[in-house]
Design a protein around this motif. Structure first.
Motif, PDB file in Angstrom:
ATOM      1  N   ASP A   1       0.836  -1.202   0.000  1.00  0.00           N
ATOM      2  CA  ASP A   1       0.000   0.000   0.000  1.00  0.00           C
ATOM      3  C   ASP A   1       0.873   1.256   0.000  1.00  0.00           C
ATOM      4  N   ASN A   2       1.938   1.251   0.787  1.00  0.00           N
ATOM      5  CA  ASN A   2       2.860   2.392   0.824  1.00  0.00           C
ATOM      6  C   ASN A   2       3.560   2.586  -0.518  1.00  0.00           C
ATOM      7  N   ALA A   3       3.935   1.485  -1.166  1.00  0.00           N
ATOM      8  CA  ALA A   3       4.587   1.570  -2.479  1.00  0.00           C
ATOM      9  C   ALA A   3       3.650   2.205  -3.498  1.00  0.00           C
ATOM     10  N   LYS A   4       2.383   1.808  -3.461  1.00  0.00           N
ATOM     11  CA  LYS A   4       1.408   2.364  -4.406  1.00  0.00           C
ATOM     12  C   LYS A   4       1.137   3.844  -4.111  1.00  0.00           C
ATOM     13  N   LYS A   5       1.058   4.189  -2.835  1.00  0.00           N
ATOM     14  CA  LYS A   5       0.809   5.585  -2.457  1.00  0.00           C
ATOM     15  C   LYS A   5       1.986   6.494  -2.785  1.00  0.00           C
ATOM     16  N   SER A   6       3.183   5.923  -2.859  1.00  0.00           N
ATOM     17  CA  SER A   6       4.366   6.758  -3.117  1.00  0.00           C
ATOM     18  C   SER A   6       4.708   6.830  -4.605  1.00  0.00           C
ATOM     19  N   GLY A   7       3.792   6.438  -5.458  1.00  0.00           N
ATOM     20  CA  GLY A   7       3.998   6.645  -6.876  1.00  0.00           C
ATOM     21  C   GLY A   7       3.930   5.408  -7.747  1.00  0.00           C
ATOM     22  N   ARG A   8       3.708   4.266  -7.185  1.00  0.00           N
ATOM     23  CA  ARG A   8       3.605   3.016  -7.937  1.00  0.00           C
ATOM     24  C   ARG A   8       4.937   2.650  -8.580  1.00  0.00           C
ATOM     25  N   ASN A   9       4.995   1.446  -9.150  1.00  0.00           N
ATOM     26  CA  ASN A   9       6.220   0.940  -9.763  1.00  0.00           C
ATOM     27  C   ASN A   9       7.382   0.998  -8.773  1.00  0.00           C
ATOM     28  N   LYS A  10       7.092   0.626  -7.536  1.00  0.00           N
ATOM     29  CA  LYS A  10       8.082   0.700  -6.461  1.00  0.00           C
ATOM     30  C   LYS A  10       8.099  -0.598  -5.665  1.00  0.00           C
ATOM     31  N   ILE A  11       9.214  -0.811  -4.974  1.00  0.00           N
ATOM     32  CA  ILE A  11       9.345  -1.908  -4.016  1.00  0.00           C
ATOM     33  C   ILE A  11       9.561  -1.270  -2.658  1.00  0.00           C
ATOM     34  N   GLU A  12       8.682  -1.574  -1.737  1.00  0.00           N
ATOM     35  CA  GLU A  12       8.771  -1.045  -0.372  1.00  0.00           C
ATOM     36  C   GLU A  12       9.022  -2.233   0.543  1.00  0.00           C
ATOM     37  N   LYS A  13      10.047  -2.128   1.381  1.00  0.00           N
ATOM     38  CA  LYS A  13      10.311  -3.231   2.305  1.00  0.00           C
ATOM     39  C   LYS A  13      10.637  -2.710   3.686  1.00  0.00           C
ATOM     40  N   SER A  14      10.274  -3.504   4.667  1.00  0.00           N
ATOM     41  CA  SER A  14      10.699  -3.271   6.042  1.00  0.00           C
ATOM     42  C   SER A  14      10.879  -4.647   6.655  1.00  0.00           C
ATOM     43  N   LEU A  15      12.110  -4.910   7.031  1.00  0.00           N
ATOM     44  CA  LEU A  15      12.443  -6.229   7.557  1.00  0.00           C
ATOM     45  C   LEU A  15      12.913  -6.163   9.000  1.00  0.00           C
ATOM     46  N   ALA A  16      12.576  -5.086   9.679  1.00  0.00           N
ATOM     47  CA  ALA A  16      12.919  -4.963  11.090  1.00  0.00           C
ATOM     48  C   ALA A  16      12.002  -5.865  11.900  1.00  0.00           C
ATOM     49  N   MET A  17      12.610  -6.650  12.754  1.00  0.00           N
ATOM     50  CA  MET A  17      11.821  -7.552  13.596  1.00  0.00           C
ATOM     51  C   MET A  17      11.332  -6.817  14.828  1.00  0.00           C
TER      52      MET A  17
END
Length: 134
Positions: free
Chosen positions: A108-124
């Protein structure tokens, strides 16, 4: 070994098909639909050729997989996005996280920030870290 979830979704697919249909371009809409099916079949073949990747959802223009991050990083996601783009001419966005829920939020964040993006968060979360350490 850390497993992550990657949730990918085609960008503006519904809008593109709606636009084609509203312009009475049914043939082009059908062609796009067929290209999306072809892309998904190719993505399925790609994922099944890679050991250790679990396909959870693969349909429409959605892909949800679980895989070992240390082994594949974001390379497998880049391959999926590239395959979809080559066959359909359209982009995909992706969210990667340690849980399905986190991957959905990141998508959802990737789409909101302009699409065609990869958003990741791998913090445990701290609660998960304490279980690993003890």
């Amino acid at each position: 070994m850390v497993y992550v979830y990657a949730f990918l979704d085609g960008d503006n697919i519904g809008l593109r098909i709606e636009e084609l249909l509203s312009k009475a371009e049914a043939f082009e809409a059908t062609l796009l639909s067929e290209n999306i099916k072809t892309a998904m079949l190719e993505i399925d073949r790609l994922l099944n050729s890679k050991p250790g990747i679990k396909v959870i959802i693969l349909g429409g223009d959605d892909v949800l997989i679980q895989y070992e991050y240390e082994k594949y990083g974001i390379d497998v996601v880049d391959e999926i996005i590239h395959t979809f783009k080559v066959i359909t001419g359209l982009s995909m966005s992706c969210g990667i996280g340690l849980s399905i829920e986190q991957s959905i939020v990141n998508l959802d964040n990737a789409k909101k920030s302009g699409r065609n993006k990869i958003e990741k968060s791998l913090a445990m979360p701290l609660s998960v870290m304490s279980k690993i350490v003890t």
